[in-house]
Design an enzyme around this catalytic site. Structure first.
Site, PDB file in Angstrom:
ATOM      1  N   PRO A  48      -7.448  23.861  88.554  1.00 54.52           N
ATOM      2  CG  PRO A  48      -5.184  23.761  87.985  1.00 54.52           C
ATOM      3  CD  PRO A  48      -6.107  23.743  89.153  1.00 54.52           C
ATOM      4  CB  THR A  49     -10.741  21.601  85.067  1.00 57.92           C
ATOM      5  OG1 THR A  49     -11.623  22.646  85.503  1.00 57.92           O
ATOM      6  CG2 THR A  49     -10.506  20.650  86.221  1.00 57.92           C
TER       7      THR A  49
ATOM      8  CB  SER B 167      -6.998  25.622  83.066  1.00 59.10           C
ATOM      9  OG  SER B 167      -6.253  24.894  82.104  1.00 59.10           O
TER      10      SER B 167
ATOM     11  CE1 TYR C   3       0.493  21.192  82.266  1.00 58.27           C
ATOM     12  CE2 TYR C   3      -1.169  22.640  81.320  1.00 58.27           C
ATOM     13  CZ  TYR C   3      -0.823  21.471  81.981  1.00 58.27           C
ATOM     14  OH  TYR C   3      -1.807  20.601  82.364  1.00 58.27           O
TER      15      TYR C   3
ATOM     16  CB  THR D 263       0.872  21.856  85.919  1.00 57.91           C
ATOM     17  OG1 THR D 263      -0.316  22.472  86.425  1.00 57.91           O
ATOM     18  CG2 THR D 263       0.619  20.368  85.752  1.00 57.91           C
TER      19      THR D 263
ATOM     20  CE  LYS E 103      -3.427  20.757  89.484  1.00 63.15           C
ATOM     21  NZ  LYS E 103      -3.112  19.701  88.506  1.00 63.15           N
TER      22      LYS E 103
ATOM     23  CG  HIS F 239      -2.691  16.165  85.744  1.00 66.43           C
ATOM     24  ND1 HIS F 239      -1.803  17.209  85.668  1.00 66.43           N
ATOM     25  CD2 HIS F 239      -3.581  16.376  84.738  1.00 66.43           C
ATOM     26  CE1 HIS F 239      -2.139  18.003  84.657  1.00 66.43           C
ATOM     27  NE2 HIS F 239      -3.215  17.520  84.095  1.00 66.43           N
TER      28      HIS F 239
ATOM     29  N   GLY G 131     -10.158  13.699  94.292  1.00 65.48           N
ATOM     30  CA  GLY G 131     -11.020  12.823  95.074  1.00 65.48           C
ATOM     31  C   GLY G 131     -11.946  13.493  96.058  1.00 65.48           C
TER      32      GLY G 131
END
Length: 371
Positions: free
Chosen positions: A92-93, A121, A145, A171, A242, A266, A299
């Protein structure tokens, strides 16, 4: 997979192949506005954790097996019981329309075409309804959220469940937003033509300060483990947490009936000094002992990174920034290309390591003396 490249003498443009995810990163940095690039690239404080997410993968060495007949390699796996084409999904971005005019709609179409998982997201610049309409056959989870106004969270949970989202991703590492220096310097805010579409009409009377598209102090810092039971009372969807980085919290997640964990810091945007996610993975996998699925983000840049994460016990990994770079390059087609490159690299690394399917990937592949 080409971009035009002109030299300074004004010679004809040559086509430059997009060979790896770094090529998409360079393209995005060159073509996005400074404020948008800085927003996506941002880490917290000195960005130590953001950078270590990448460096930690480079410290891991592999123990390949040979003469294993890798003429056919099968990259398929399952997440929460659903088959996907390979173990890489979209994390999720927020604010995909900053990178490409179609935004999350393009991302949804790309992941549907590739047959993998897209975690939408909350902070999308397209609504959940628009995303589902654009890719009705896509496999989607929704990132959530918890807000001070719990009704907001309840309403979005009911919306996405009715729309056919397959899981909720809660999250848990943002009781407050991390300090992202360039966003402060740039006074980052959404341009006037964009908004957090899932909250259309909700905050219209807000005249106070704004933080990332919603009024400041909207998130609830009092969230605790007891709120997991509250969330479970709202929905039948599996709940995935998450933002877990320790064995203690992994055990608590299992005890509270959570169906999955995404090991995540995050993207290094919250607490600077967190461990790299690949470094945190093993203790969480060892604690969970197969009782629930464990995933990882942060990463992932190569097929080798995917292989290393699976060898250390992740069921699937998720990419954040690289998906945005793909969008910036060519929208839906760019995201597809990013995913395809990762899939091709992963398949090649599997073969070179002597693995014919994902079930053959295990810790024997990791050279622990070098960790």
């Amino acid at each position: 997979m080409n971009i035009s490249s002109c030299n300074r003498e004004g010679a004809p443009c040559a086509e430059m192949a997009m060979v790896c995810l770094t090529d998409f990163e360079e393209y995005a940095k060159e073509h996005l506005s400074k404020a948008t690039w800085d927003y996506y690239a941002a880490g917290a404080d000195e960005c130590c954790t953001r950078d270590d997410n990448l460096l930690a993968f480079k410290r891991i060495r592999l123990r390949p097996r040979i003469l294993r007949d890798v003429s056919v390699c099968d990259t398929r796996t399952t997440v929460q019981g659903t088959e996907i084409s390979f173990p890489v999904g979209i994390a999720p971005t927020a604010f995909h329309c900053l990178a490409w005019h179609e935004g999350e709609v393009a991302t949804a179409r790309a992941t549907e075409a590739v047959n993998t998982c897209y975690i939408t997201s909350t902070y999308s610049t397209c609504s959940v309804e628009e995303i589902v309409a654009a890719a009705p056959g896509g496999y989607r989870w929704f990132q959530l959220y918890v807000y001070r106004n719990r009704k907001l969270s309840e309403q979005i949970v009911h919306r996405v469940e009715a729309l056919g989202y397959q899981a909720l991703v809660l999250t848990v590492d943002v009781p407050y937003t991390g300090k992202r220096r360039n966003d402060i310097r740039n006074q980052f805010k959404l341009p006037p033509h964009l908004r957090v579409k899932n909250f259309d009409g909700v905050f219209e009377e807000n005249a106070g300060p704004e933080e990332y598209g919603v009024p400041a102090n909207t998130l609830d810092p009092s969230i605790s483990w007891k709120d997991i039971y509250w969330l479970q009372s709202l929905t039948r969807l599996p709940i995935i947490i998450k933002g877990i980085l320790t064995k203690e919290d992994a055990e608590l997640a299992v005890e509270h009936g959570i169906q999955g964990i995404i090991v995540s810091n995050h993207g290094g945007r919250q607490l600077d000094g967190d461990p790299a996610t690949i470094d945190a993975l093993s203790e969480i996998v060892d604690t969970v002992q197969g009782r629930i699925e464990v995933y990882l983000d942060g990463g992932i840049r190569t097929g080798s990174d995917v292989l290393k994460a699976l060898a250390l016990g992740a069921k699937c990994v998720f990419i954040g920034r690289p998906a945005v770079w793909g969008l910036a390059y060519k929208g839906e087609e760019g995201v597809r290309e990013v995913l395809q490159i990762l899939n091709d690299e992963f398949r090649l690394c599997m073969a070179l390591a002597g693995c014919r399917n994902v079930s053959e990937i295990n810790r024997n592949l990791i050279q622990f003396s070098k960790l």
